[in-house]
Write a protein that holds these residues in place. Sequence first.
Motif, mmCIF file in Angstrom:
data_model
loop_
_atom_site.group_PDB
_atom_site.id
_atom_site.type_symbol
_atom_site.label_atom_id
_atom_site.label_comp_id
_atom_site.label_asym_id
_atom_site.label_seq_id
_atom_site.Cartn_x
_atom_site.Cartn_y
_atom_site.Cartn_z
ATOM 1 N N ILE A 71 113.531 -82.190 55.921
ATOM 2 C CA ILE A 71 114.034 -80.883 55.491
ATOM 3 C C ILE A 71 114.936 -80.299 56.556
ATOM 4 C CG2 ILE A 71 113.364 -78.502 54.969
ATOM 5 C CD1 ILE A 71 110.860 -79.675 53.612
ATOM 6 N N ARG A 72 114.552 -80.434 57.828
ATOM 7 C CA ARG A 72 115.388 -79.912 58.923
ATOM 8 C C ARG A 72 116.759 -80.582 58.918
ATOM 9 N NH1 ARG A 72 112.625 -76.903 63.206
ATOM 10 N NH2 ARG A 72 110.421 -76.842 62.731
ATOM 11 N N GLN A 73 116.785 -81.885 58.672
ATOM 12 C CA GLN A 73 118.070 -82.587 58.634
ATOM 13 C C GLN A 73 118.940 -82.046 57.493
ATOM 14 O OE1 GLN A 73 119.394 -84.507 60.886
ATOM 15 N NE2 GLN A 73 121.256 -84.667 59.668
ATOM 16 N N LYS A 74 118.341 -81.816 56.335
ATOM 17 C CA LYS A 74 119.097 -81.260 55.211
ATOM 18 C C LYS A 74 119.622 -79.859 55.535
ATOM 19 C CE LYS A 74 116.836 -83.858 51.560
ATOM 20 N NZ LYS A 74 115.976 -83.812 50.389
ATOM 21 N N LEU A 75 118.817 -79.067 56.246
ATOM 22 C CA LEU A 75 119.247 -77.725 56.635
ATOM 23 C C LEU A 75 120.419 -77.784 57.606
ATOM 24 C CD1 LEU A 75 115.781 -75.999 57.104
ATOM 25 C CD2 LEU A 75 117.435 -75.553 55.282
ATOM 26 N N THR B 111 110.573 -74.346 49.128
ATOM 27 C CA THR B 111 111.482 -75.372 49.641
ATOM 28 C C THR B 111 110.976 -76.008 50.927
ATOM 29 O OG1 THR B 111 113.325 -74.217 48.606
ATOM 30 C CG2 THR B 111 113.877 -75.828 50.323
ATOM 31 N N LEU B 112 110.529 -75.164 51.860
ATOM 32 C CA LEU B 112 110.067 -75.704 53.138
ATOM 33 C C LEU B 112 108.623 -76.188 53.079
ATOM 34 C CD1 LEU B 112 111.628 -73.175 55.686
ATOM 35 C CD2 LEU B 112 112.575 -75.339 54.833
ATOM 36 N N GLY B 113 107.877 -75.751 52.070
ATOM 37 C CA GLY B 113 106.491 -76.175 51.938
ATOM 38 C C GLY B 113 105.554 -75.564 52.963
ATOM 39 N N LEU B 114 105.919 -74.394 53.484
ATOM 40 C CA LEU B 114 105.049 -73.723 54.451
ATOM 41 C C LEU B 114 103.725 -73.353 53.798
ATOM 42 C CD1 LEU B 114 107.690 -71.334 56.079
ATOM 43 C CD2 LEU B 114 106.774 -73.457 57.058
ATOM 44 N N GLU C 221 99.747 -66.472 52.439
ATOM 45 C CA GLU C 221 99.565 -67.910 52.269
ATOM 46 C C GLU C 221 100.159 -68.330 50.941
ATOM 47 O OE1 GLU C 221 95.569 -69.185 53.091
ATOM 48 O OE2 GLU C 221 95.499 -67.988 54.926
ATOM 49 N N ARG C 222 100.564 -69.569 50.886
ATOM 50 C CA ARG C 222 101.227 -70.094 49.692
ATOM 51 C C ARG C 222 100.451 -69.772 48.419
ATOM 52 N NH1 ARG C 222 103.338 -75.938 50.143
ATOM 53 N NH2 ARG C 222 101.877 -75.696 51.821
ATOM 54 N N ASN C 223 99.146 -69.943 48.434
ATOM 55 C CA ASN C 223 98.362 -69.718 47.212
ATOM 56 C C ASN C 223 98.263 -68.231 46.843
ATOM 57 O OD1 ASN C 223 96.734 -69.237 49.426
ATOM 58 N ND2 ASN C 223 94.875 -70.022 48.471
ATOM 59 N N TRP C 224 98.546 -67.309 47.772
ATOM 60 C CA TRP C 224 98.576 -65.882 47.429
ATOM 61 C C TRP C 224 99.888 -65.512 46.796
ATOM 62 C CZ3 TRP C 224 97.268 -63.553 52.893
ATOM 63 C CH2 TRP C 224 96.006 -63.951 53.271
ATOM 64 N N PHE C 225 100.950 -66.191 47.223
ATOM 65 C CA PHE C 225 102.308 -65.798 46.822
ATOM 66 C C PHE C 225 102.607 -66.168 45.381
ATOM 67 C CE2 PHE C 225 106.980 -66.217 46.824
ATOM 68 C CZ PHE C 225 107.311 -64.949 47.287
ATOM 69 N N PHE C 226 102.079 -67.284 44.922
ATOM 70 C CA PHE C 226 102.415 -67.761 43.574
ATOM 71 C C PHE C 226 101.388 -67.337 42.560
ATOM 72 C CE2 PHE C 226 104.580 -70.766 46.393
ATOM 73 C CZ PHE C 226 105.860 -70.548 45.959
#
Length: 187
Positions: A4-8, A131-134, A182-187
């Motif tokens: 992902i960093r390379q794509k960025l 996108t970043l999967g944080l 956290e990811r599971n709170w956001f979605f």
Amino acid sequence: MSGIRQKLRERFPVLESDRLVLRKLELRDADVLYDCITDPAVRKHAAIRSDKLQFPERLFRYFEESYRSLRDLHFAVECKREGRFIGLCSLQYLSSDGQKARIGYMLSPAYWNRGLATEAAQAVLGFGFETLGLAKIEARCSSGNPASERVLQKCGMRREAHIPPAAGREGQEEKLLLYTCERNWFF
């Protein structure tokens, strides 16, 4: 995360919301960025070291270097209607394992109290998780900045703790508030 960093590095993302475009910071933004960060109303809440604020070009080089290292992703916030740069929204301190970051934002005071900071923060949070999967994104704000606290709350972040003021917040006596999402709170 390395892929992902390379794509960025190859192509910095452009995010859009109803009223905003979030894009890579450009040299044409340097003077407005400097004016925004050095505005006393913004400066009292911005955690950036004063040595970076000596002149617009030095400040811009600081952000340019962050693009090269990809420790931080700073998005220029542009108002669609006016087509002008109005602030920044960033994912900072990206962890080496790609699981955690800190969100930060600042807008020129002329654009406060319009929901634009919330809109920018929601776009960047979505990018960080989708996108970043944080797994987790943190935020810090001054206990004396209720508007910023409302932005974090509207974005679904939860207050976790009080922490000592960060370096670079000259003369600040107020405690900082730590918020997390956290990811599971956001979605």
